[in-house]
Design an enzyme around this catalytic site. Structure first.
Site, mmCIF file in Angstrom:
data_model
loop_
_atom_site.group_PDB
_atom_site.id
_atom_site.type_symbol
_atom_site.label_atom_id
_atom_site.label_comp_id
_atom_site.label_asym_id
_atom_site.label_seq_id
_atom_site.Cartn_x
_atom_site.Cartn_y
_atom_site.Cartn_z
ATOM 1 N N HIS A 154 40.065 39.770 41.284
ATOM 2 C CA HIS A 154 41.017 39.967 42.387
ATOM 3 C C HIS A 154 42.447 40.051 41.870
ATOM 4 O O HIS A 154 42.835 39.321 40.957
ATOM 5 C CB HIS A 154 40.862 38.907 43.481
ATOM 6 N N ASP A 210 45.020 39.849 44.076
ATOM 7 C CA ASP A 210 45.915 39.085 44.958
ATOM 8 C C ASP A 210 46.105 37.683 44.412
ATOM 9 O O ASP A 210 45.289 37.191 43.621
ATOM 10 C CB ASP A 210 45.404 39.043 46.400
ATOM 11 N N GLU A 214 40.815 38.096 47.971
ATOM 12 C CA GLU A 214 39.987 36.945 47.617
ATOM 13 C C GLU A 214 40.591 35.655 48.150
ATOM 14 O O GLU A 214 39.886 34.793 48.673
ATOM 15 C CB GLU A 214 39.828 36.853 46.097
ATOM 16 N N GLU A 215 41.896 35.550 48.040
ATOM 17 C CA GLU A 215 42.552 34.293 48.432
ATOM 18 C C GLU A 215 42.612 34.121 49.952
ATOM 19 O O GLU A 215 43.063 33.087 50.434
ATOM 20 C CB GLU A 215 43.959 34.202 47.828
ATOM 21 N N ASP A 234 36.778 34.162 36.873
ATOM 22 C CA ASP A 234 37.695 33.600 37.876
ATOM 23 C C ASP A 234 37.408 32.101 38.011
ATOM 24 O O ASP A 234 37.593 31.515 39.057
ATOM 25 C CB ASP A 234 37.486 34.329 39.210
ATOM 26 N N HIS A 292 47.009 27.701 42.249
ATOM 27 C CA HIS A 292 47.461 27.418 43.629
ATOM 28 C C HIS A 292 48.615 26.400 43.648
ATOM 29 O O HIS A 292 48.980 25.945 44.722
ATOM 30 C CB HIS A 292 46.322 26.898 44.531
HETATM 31 N N1 BES Z 1 39.432 31.387 41.328
HETATM 32 C C1 BES Z 1 39.310 30.622 42.504
HETATM 33 C C2 BES Z 1 37.952 29.983 42.664
HETATM 34 C C3 BES Z 1 37.676 28.806 41.785
HETATM 35 C C4 BES Z 1 38.559 27.755 41.738
HETATM 36 C C5 BES Z 1 36.523 28.752 41.058
HETATM 37 C C6 BES Z 1 38.285 26.662 40.934
HETATM 38 C C7 BES Z 1 36.256 27.678 40.272
HETATM 39 C C8 BES Z 1 37.146 26.625 40.187
HETATM 40 C C9 BES Z 1 39.575 31.513 43.696
HETATM 41 O O1 BES Z 1 40.637 32.395 43.516
HETATM 42 C C10 BES Z 1 39.949 30.669 44.872
HETATM 43 O O2 BES Z 1 40.967 30.038 44.840
HETATM 44 N N2 BES Z 1 39.141 30.711 45.906
HETATM 45 C C11 BES Z 1 39.478 30.103 47.138
HETATM 46 C C12 BES Z 1 38.632 30.761 48.178
HETATM 47 C C13 BES Z 1 39.082 30.602 49.567
HETATM 48 C C14 BES Z 1 40.489 31.009 49.800
HETATM 49 C C15 BES Z 1 38.163 31.389 50.476
HETATM 50 C C16 BES Z 1 39.227 28.621 47.069
HETATM 51 O O3 BES Z 1 38.319 28.149 46.380
HETATM 52 O O4 BES Z 1 40.001 27.894 47.723
HETATM 53 MN MN MN Z 2 40.531 33.382 41.769
HETATM 54 MN MN MN Z 3 42.526 31.241 43.893
#
Ligand code: BES
Ligand code: MN
Ligand code: MN
Length: 459
Positions: free
Chosen positions: A89, A91, A156-157, A183, A430
């Site tokens: 992603h 974004d 994705e976010e 990711d 984040h």
């Molecule tokens: N890359 C992350 C997912 C992730 C975080 C995988 C930590 C493994 C360990 C992804 O970009 C993310 O932040 N996903 C969000 C999804 C949500 C906004 C639907 C999440 O996990 O909060």
């Molecule tokens: Mn991610």
């Molecule tokens: Mn993320």
């Protein structure tokens, strides 16, 4: 076994600074998907990705959605070779709180071998490794040893809603043998990981209303239900002091951890003290009966993500606010269904809603948790590629974050995802001062280039 041609590894080594410059250029685009003020910037990041593929001579499409565009790109067809779909992603999360950043979030800055910028590790840097590896193959060999389909999205976010529809309606076009995603994270510095499970999510906004306008808390307090009090009470009722979520039926579909999995978690070298130091706390807590790693990776959780209502200004104001609200989410594990959770939650909140309060529950997004099989030739190929790129074999872990689209790859394409993370747990995703280690970036590229050789020879 498929080895990387030495000239490809050499190209990767010789182009380190060019690869870094490209990443920095990408990081300068503030592609914050959640913020409509950045819609143009987000579109620019999509174009930037498309242009990278154009330079490789790939067949590239920009698919418009009512949200942000999807970039779909294909490497030149190699007859009879397997096909891998690469997902990533472009974004990023909003950069706030801005004041906490040592260098501005969209001015990539290198300190101690790390590049600091929003999106550095999540997911621009990690995603780019799979483009730069393809570039190395194309520039050196004029072709790749397999077929690659890149699917790079900008939502994705914010829950990947449009991508899911696109995948559902393009199942034949996207047919592939496996999905490659970077990711996630390494288990620790120098200890790469293959992630075989991710948690799902169910995300809500709750708005409570009471009196028709803000009231004097002396004149009315004690007789009129205060929406902020009601909110605090409702949110607190969702979990007990043992960390068990109190919604009836919430745990019904949870697949219990097997003894073998629990032993696996135990066997990982994990220091509770180091973990506490990382997040800056003196104690951890969570669901009783589970270890910190299990709580983070393989058990459901509940977090309030934002909360508001009443007076926030300087000094005191004796007010009984008319409204209060919160954003909160549950992390889910297989086989919990986000839609079932929504129904159960709505019932629970209605039942406990105090008299004099009305509620609006908004279901913002949901995705199920996933576990992918480890006994596959694709996982073995990935482990060999990681050993080539990082000099050490991976450990196998589950992670607590969510990548909403992974279940769509399983359900619509019947393809398993290889979650090969190059990030670190302290990359500040984040959060302010997000970073990505540049050595990990280059190791990721080297691993990815090797992965193409390894996957190419799987019958
Ligand atoms: N890359 C992350 C997912 C992730 C975080 C995988 C930590 C493994 C360990 C992804 O970009 C993310 O932040 N996903 C969000 C999804 C949500 C906004 C639907 C999440 O996990 O909060
Ligand atoms: Mn991610
Ligand atoms: Mn993320």
């Amino acid at each position: 076994m498929g080895k990387t041609p030495p000239e490809v590894d050499r190209y990767i080594k010789d182009h380190r600074s060019e690869f870094e410059e490209d990443l920095f250029e990408f990081l300068r685009i503030p592609s914050v998907s959640a913020d409509s003020q950045h819609k143009e910037d987000t579109a620019r990041a999509a174009d930037w990705v498309a242009q990278q593929f154009d330079q490789l001579g790939f067949q590239t499409e920009r698919i418009e959605t009512s949200g942000h565009p999807i970039i779909l790109s294909r490497s030149p067809m190699v007859e009879g070779a397997p096909t891998a779909l690469v997902y990533g992603h472009y974004d990023v999360q909003p950069p706030d709180p801005l004041a906490e950043w040592i260098s501005p979030p969209f001015e990539p800055t290198v300190r101690d071998g790390n590049v600091y910028a929003r999106g550095a590790t999540d997911d621009k840097g990690q995603m780019l490794t799979h483009l730069k590896s393809a570039q190395a193959w194309i520039k050196v060999k004029n072709s790749l040893p397999l077929n690659l389909i890149y699917l790079i999205e900008g939502e994705e976010e914010v829950g990947s809603e449009h991508l899911e529809h696109f995948i559902e309606s393009s199942q034949e076009d996207l047919a592939c043998d496996c999905v490659v995603i970077s990711d996630t994270s390494q288990f620790a510095p120098g200890q790469p990981a293959i992630t075989y499970g991710l948690r799902g999510i169910a995300y809500y906004e709750l708005r409570l209303s009471g009196p028709s306008q803000d009231l004097h808390s002396g004149t009315f307090g004690g007789a009129v239900t205060n929406p902020a009090n009601a909110l605090a009470m409702l949110l607190a009722k969702l979990v007990d002091s043992n960390g068990k979520i109190q919604i009836p039926g919430f745990y019904d579909a949870v697949v219990p951890l097997t003894t073998r999995e629990r032993e696996g978690f135990q066997a990982l070298s994990f220091s509770e003290q180091r973990f506490q130091d990382l997040v800056g706390v003196k104690a951890t807590s969570g669901e009783s009966g589970f270890s910190t790693l299990e709580r983070r990776c393989a058990r459901p959780s509940y977090d309030i993500n934002g909360i508001w209502g009443g007076y926030q200004g300087e000094g005191a104001k004796t007010v009984l606010p008319a409204k209060a609200g919160a954003k909160f989410s549950f992390r889910l594990v297989p086989d919990q269904d986000p839609q079932a959770i929504s129904r159960q939650l709505e019932g629970f909140l209605q039942e406990h809603l105090p008299a004099g309060i009305t509620m609006e529950l908004i279901d913002l997004h949901g995705a199920p948790g996933v576990v992918v099989p480890l006994d596959s030739p694709y996982v073995e190929a990935s482990a060999r590629a990681i050993e080539h790129g990082f000099g050490t074999p991976p450990v196998y872990v589950r992670e607590g974050g969510s990548i909403p689209i992974v279940s769509a790859f399983t359900n619509f394409l019947r393809a398993d995802s290889l979650l090969l993370g190059w990030g670190q747990n302290d990359d500040n995703t984040h959060s302010p001062n997000e970073k990505f280690n540049l050595s990990d970036y280059h190791r990721g590229i080297r691993t990815s280039a090797c992965l193409w050789s390894e996957l190419a020879v799987i019958a």
